[in-house]
Design an enzyme around this catalytic site. Structure first.
Site, short mmCIF file in Angstrom:
data_model
loop_
_atom_site.label_atom_id
_atom_site.label_comp_id
_atom_site.label_asym_id
_atom_site.label_seq_id
_atom_site.Cartn_x
_atom_site.Cartn_y
_atom_site.Cartn_z
N ASP A 140 -4.90 -12.87 3.88
CA ASP A 140 -6.11 -12.28 4.45
C ASP A 140 -7.37 -12.48 3.62
OD1 ASP A 140 -4.92 -10.73 2.55
OD2 ASP A 140 -4.85 -8.88 3.74
N ASP A 155 -2.75 -10.56 -2.09
CA ASP A 155 -3.30 -10.03 -0.84
C ASP A 155 -4.76 -9.65 -1.15
OD1 ASP A 155 -2.25 -8.57 1.93
OD2 ASP A 155 -3.94 -7.52 1.01
N HIS A 192 -6.37 -7.16 -0.36
CA HIS A 192 -6.52 -5.73 -0.65
C HIS A 192 -5.68 -5.37 -1.87
CE1 HIS A 192 -7.01 -6.20 3.80
NE2 HIS A 192 -8.16 -5.62 3.47
N HIS A 229 0.82 -1.22 0.00
CA HIS A 229 0.00 0.00 0.00
C HIS A 229 0.85 1.27 0.00
CE1 HIS A 229 -3.69 -2.17 0.49
NE2 HIS A 229 -3.38 -2.64 1.68
#
Lengths: 225, 316
Positions: B253, B164, B166, B127
């Protein structure tokens, strides 16, 4: 939330005697679809759209020698012949909500913005409005959307906002849908965080029902019997 | 069986995110324990971290940002850029060790000491933007590794796969204009998940148009959707791009028991995805692959997911 803040102030304009072909080129060059037509003193007298220009063009199905002929005629045609006179305008002190409702009602793509004397100040298009509302939604910032179903009674939103504020999480926006289902409203807080699981648990503990948008979506799908 | 490296260092536990943060030191312990309990440690090349040379951090990040993070640690700040980013005075050094350990690992692969590797690092990176920390990430580890491969080892085409749950906004933005780094991400649909980017129409910009590919997954769609998207989006894209080195942003996740997301990928689904990726590495990059930990917060599931991940790298 005033039009003045979201409108485009550097407006590309034409005058009443600008040629239709030139107006078309201008729109192409600046990638716009609306050209306000103004007098020398800046007073708005009309608006010409890319559709007006295209409607004035000969059909591509007409054979080629005729096209040259038609183009010559078009070369003499000026904006004044094809513009919409006295277009719907809006003042810089109107709000964005005004603009949104008016655009729906009048079904136009853009409004020239004029002052009290009818002088052109700017232009606001559907695109400018969308940009303004994207800002309001806060979705340009990283975050996550929650959906909470609440009873239609006073004080519900306060509880939700307080519960989230206690966790030191900032809001991107909060939307409320008043007609989710009978007697219920749906609240959509957009939270500027990656961690919503504790908030969800907390809200459930407070008696709120979390909305699962996927359930709704799956219900809409055709069922395989 | 392949020679697989495993980057693990106790100093990665020193980045303290406070008592209630999901991105906690315990995650790496759980991962280590899973790999140890699987009896895999003796078969792995264990790698300890060294500090990254700052020039490699600067290859991606704005120098002012690097200094700002360093200063924040010196001042003992506990939060950086967003309240999500909880930190301590060790955060800067830990982030330097995370990037450094990954570069050492990449070097071992390029020198032929190992075939592939898993880097179990904190803080995560995907990120992190050029000049902003975001979503628990400070330095964009995988982006730094990609640039290092290109500049130090003259690798022409780097393929990044990010699974991931996200979207890796930082990695995408860093390489969106760059046709030499292909960024592929599969993640929960941005209207339902942090950080709200990674939509299908984000495909790169300028010269890099067509070298970014996003596969958003709607909540609850699980294994079947992952298989469909990886086979339908990623495999054809990499067939065309033919990466000379594959870097993987690993996030555990997306798992059904992880409360950070809703896509419901199973343990078996995770194995399927990783097997497919190793297959692609065998096909395009002579097996050269380094996977780097991003998210994954379910402490009960991390051991089995990490063990399976490493087993697949080993090719057992």
């Amino acid at each position: 939330m005033f039009v003045d803040k979201s409108m485009n102030k550097k407006v590309i304009t034409v005058s009443r005697d600008t040629g239709v072909l030139e107006a078309g080129e201008k729109m192409k060059e600046h990638r716009i679809r609306h050209l306000p037509v103004v007098e020398e003193d800046g007073k708005l007298i009309g608006i010409v759209t890319d559709r007006d220009v295209r409607s004035a063009m000969p059909s591509i199905f007409v054979d080629s020698c005729d096209i040259e002929e038609e183009k010559k005629k078009l070369g003499q045609l000026s904006v004044e012949n094809i513009m919409t006179k006295d277009p719907v305008t809006i003042s810089p002190l109107h709000t964005l909500q005004d603009a949104l409702l008016l655009i729906q009602e009048k079904r136009v793509g853009a409004f020239p913005v004029v002052d009290e004397d009818g002088k052109l100040m700017g232009i606001i298009s559907v695109r400018d409005l969308l940009r303004a509302f994207t800002n309001v939604l806060g979705i340009g910032e990283p975050g996550m959307l929650l959906g909470v179903l609440v009873e239609d009674k006073v004080g519900q939103l306060e509880k939700i906002v307080n519960a989230i504020t206690e966790e030191k999480i900032s809001f991107g926006s909060v939307l409320v849908s008043r007609h989710w289902e009978e007697g219920k409203r749906a609240v959509f807080p957009y939270l500027l965080t990656n961690t919503v699981a504790p908030i969800k648990k907390k809200l459930e503990k407070l008696g709120f029902e979390m909305l699962n948008p996927m359930e709704w979506y799956l219900d809409q799908l055709p069922k395989n019997e | 069986m392949k020679k697989t490296g495993f980057l693990h260092d106790d100093r990665y536990l020193l980045h303290d995110t406070g008592p209630y943060h999901p991105e906690c030191p315990r995650r790496l312990e759980a991962i280590y324990e899973g790999i140890e309990a699987g009896g895999l440690l003796p078969g792995l090349t264990l790698i300890k971290a060294s500090r990254a040379r700052q020039r490699w951090i600067e290859a991606i990040h704005d120098i002012k940002y690097i200094m700002r993070l360093d200063e924040a640690c010196l001042y003992g700040m506990t939060e950086f850029d967003y309240p999500d980013n909880q930190m301590c005075s060790e955060t800067f050094d830990t982030a330097m060790l995370a990037a450094g350990g990954i570069l050492d690992t990449v070097k071992l692969v390029m020198e032929g000491e190992i075939d592939n590797a898993f880097c179990s690092v904190r803080p995560p990176g995907h990120h992190a933007e050029v000049d902003k920390a975001m979503g628990f990430c400070y330095f964009n580890n995988i982006a730094i590794a990609a640039r290092y491969l290109q500049e130090e080892w003259e690798i022409g085409r780097v393929g990044i796969i990010d699974f991931d749950v996200h979207h890796g906004n930082g990695t995408q933005h860093i390489f969106e204009n760059d046709p030499t780094v292909f960024y592929y991400s599969i993640h929960e649909h941005p209207s339902f998940a942090f950080p709200g980017t990674g939509r299908e129409f984000e495909t790169g910009a300028g010269q890099g148009d067509g070298f970014t590919l996003n596969s958003p997954v709607l909540p609850g769609q699980g294994d079947a959707e992952y298989k469909k998207l990886i086979e339908g989006d990623l495999v054809p894209a990499f067939d065309k791009f033919a990466p000379e080195f594959i870097l993987v942003s690993v996030g555990f996740d997306a798992h059904i028991d992880d409360d950070m997301s809703g896509v419901s990928l199973s343990t078996e689904g995770y194995s399927w995805v990783m097997e497919k990726i190793v297959e692609m590495a065998d096909k395009y990059s002579r097996g050269k692959l380094v996977s780097i930990l991003e998210g994954g917060y379910c402490l009960e599931r991390l051991p089995e997911l990490a063990r399976n991940h490493v087993e697949i790298l080993l090719g057992e």
